[in-house]
Design a protein around this motif. Structure first.
Motif, PDB file in Angstrom:
ATOM      1  N   ALA A  78       0.831  -1.199   0.000  1.00 54.62           N
ATOM      2  CA  ALA A  78       0.000   0.000   0.000  1.00 54.62           C
ATOM      3  C   ALA A  78       0.869   1.253   0.000  1.00 54.62           C
ATOM      4  N   GLN A  79       1.990   1.209   0.704  1.00 55.00           N
ATOM      5  CA  GLN A  79       2.880   2.367   0.742  1.00 55.00           C
ATOM      6  C   GLN A  79       3.406   2.693  -0.653  1.00 55.00           C
ATOM      7  N   ALA A  80       3.767   1.684  -1.404  1.00 59.05           N
ATOM      8  CA  ALA A  80       4.249   1.908  -2.773  1.00 59.05           C
ATOM      9  C   ALA A  80       3.148   2.518  -3.638  1.00 59.05           C
ATOM     10  N   VAL A  81       1.911   2.087  -3.431  1.00 59.24           N
ATOM     11  CA  VAL A  81       0.783   2.641  -4.187  1.00 59.24           C
ATOM     12  C   VAL A  81       0.590   4.111  -3.825  1.00 59.24           C
ATOM     13  N   LYS A  82       0.652   4.431  -2.524  1.00 58.24           N
ATOM     14  CA  LYS A  82       0.506   5.825  -2.089  1.00 58.24           C
ATOM     15  C   LYS A  82       1.572   6.706  -2.728  1.00 58.24           C
ATOM     16  N   GLU A  83       2.796   6.228  -2.717  1.00 60.92           N
ATOM     17  CA  GLU A  83       3.893   7.013  -3.298  1.00 60.92           C
ATOM     18  C   GLU A  83       3.675   7.226  -4.791  1.00 60.92           C
ATOM     19  N   LEU A  84       3.208   6.192  -5.470  1.00 57.16           N
ATOM     20  CA  LEU A  84       2.927   6.313  -6.906  1.00 57.16           C
ATOM     21  C   LEU A  84       1.879   7.395  -7.159  1.00 57.16           C
ATOM     22  N   VAL A  85       0.763   7.328  -6.452  1.00 59.68           N
ATOM     23  CA  VAL A  85      -0.329   8.270  -6.700  1.00 59.68           C
ATOM     24  C   VAL A  85       0.093   9.684  -6.323  1.00 59.68           C
ATOM     25  N   ARG A  86       0.779   9.829  -5.199  1.00 60.87           N
ATOM     26  CA  ARG A  86       1.250  11.172  -4.809  1.00 60.87           C
ATOM     27  C   ARG A  86       2.188  11.741  -5.867  1.00 60.87           C
ATOM     28  N   SER A  87       3.042  10.908  -6.431  1.00 64.30           N
ATOM     29  CA  SER A  87       3.978  11.401  -7.449  1.00 64.30           C
ATOM     30  C   SER A  87       3.250  11.798  -8.732  1.00 64.30           C
ATOM     31  N   ARG A  88       2.128  11.141  -9.009  1.00 66.59           N
ATOM     32  CA  ARG A  88       1.381  11.430 -10.237  1.00 66.59           C
ATOM     33  C   ARG A  88       0.491  12.658 -10.137  1.00 66.59           C
ATOM     34  N   ILE A  89      -0.124  12.842  -8.958  1.00 61.42           N
ATOM     35  CA  ILE A  89      -1.134  13.903  -8.867  1.00 61.42           C
ATOM     36  C   ILE A  89      -1.059  14.727  -7.614  1.00 61.42           C
ATOM     37  N   GLY A  90      -0.329  14.291  -6.605  1.00 57.91           N
ATOM     38  CA  GLY A  90      -0.318  14.958  -5.307  1.00 57.91           C
ATOM     39  C   GLY A  90      -0.103  16.453  -5.368  1.00 57.91           C
ATOM     40  N   GLY A  91       0.902  16.909  -6.104  1.00 57.59           N
ATOM     41  CA  GLY A  91       1.199  18.335  -6.180  1.00 57.59           C
ATOM     42  C   GLY A  91       0.090  19.145  -6.816  1.00 57.59           C
ATOM     43  N   ARG A  92      -0.636  18.569  -7.744  1.00 55.11           N
ATOM     44  CA  ARG A  92      -1.701  19.290  -8.432  1.00 55.11           C
ATOM     45  C   ARG A  92      -2.918  19.519  -7.546  1.00 55.11           C
TER      46      ARG A  92
END
Length: 195
Positions: A178-192
């Protein structure tokens, strides 16, 4: 249902037999209404709430008989991971982005769409913008949430394209934690989302 669109949905379905019994109860109610000459929608859609692992696993069978699915994410996560989210000593194990949960969600969506029925996700994950991106990428047709969560969910939807969400979901399904999934999603859209 004579005055507007009404859908009937049965919760906690765990087998096709159970769903058939529920549909039979609806048919009995229709017969009573007809005999009493009460107007109703004869084609009222009857759906199933997918919130037990058993229902998710047999969702291909349920999709052949249900008019729609709604995934009850809170219970599905709790039962699939076997953790009581109300228990303070174990609730840290309650993880919406657990690889098993993502795979169950993908399975239900694929089965629903193969049968040409819609699937909605309700529960806390529908309102979480990071999880919402993956839900859209998995092909979920709609998200059900409280009005207070709508603005943030709209921001997430507007901040990404379907192609980005789909690519993120496909990659998330390959990740082991789950941590790897969170990091993936944050890297894709988190900043936006903070803009």
């Amino acid at each position: 249902s004579a005055h507007g669109k009404v859908l009937v949905m049965f919760p906690m379905i765990s087998s096709i037999e159970e769903f058939r019994l529920a549909v039979h109860a609806v048919e009995d109610a229709k017969s009573e209404l007809k005999s009493e000459r009460v107007r109703y929608d004869e084609a009222i859609p009857v759906g199933a709430m997918i919130e037990t692992p058993a229902a998710a696993i047999v969702s291909d069978l349920l999709a052949k008989e249900a008019a729609f699915f709604s995934i009850g994410s809170n219970d599905l996560i709790q039962y699939a991971i076997a953790v009581d989210r109300g228990n303070q000593s174990t609730n840290y194990l309650y993880e919406p982005l657990h690889p098993a949960i993502l795979r169950l969600l993908r399975t239900v969506v694929e089965h629903a769409h193969a049968a040409r029925i819609d699937v909605t996700v309700c529960g806390e994950i529908a309102a979480d913008p990071l999880v919402g991106m993956l839900l859209l990428g998995l092909g979920v047709d709609s998200l059900s949430m409280s009005p207070v969560s709508l603005a943030e969910a709209k921001r997430m939807i507007r901040a990404t394209t379907y192609e980005e969400a789909r690519a993120a979901a496909q990659e998330a399904l390959t990740l082991p934690t789950a941590q790897a999934v969170k990091e993936l999603v944050r890297s894709r859209i988190g900043g936006r989302l903070t803009a």
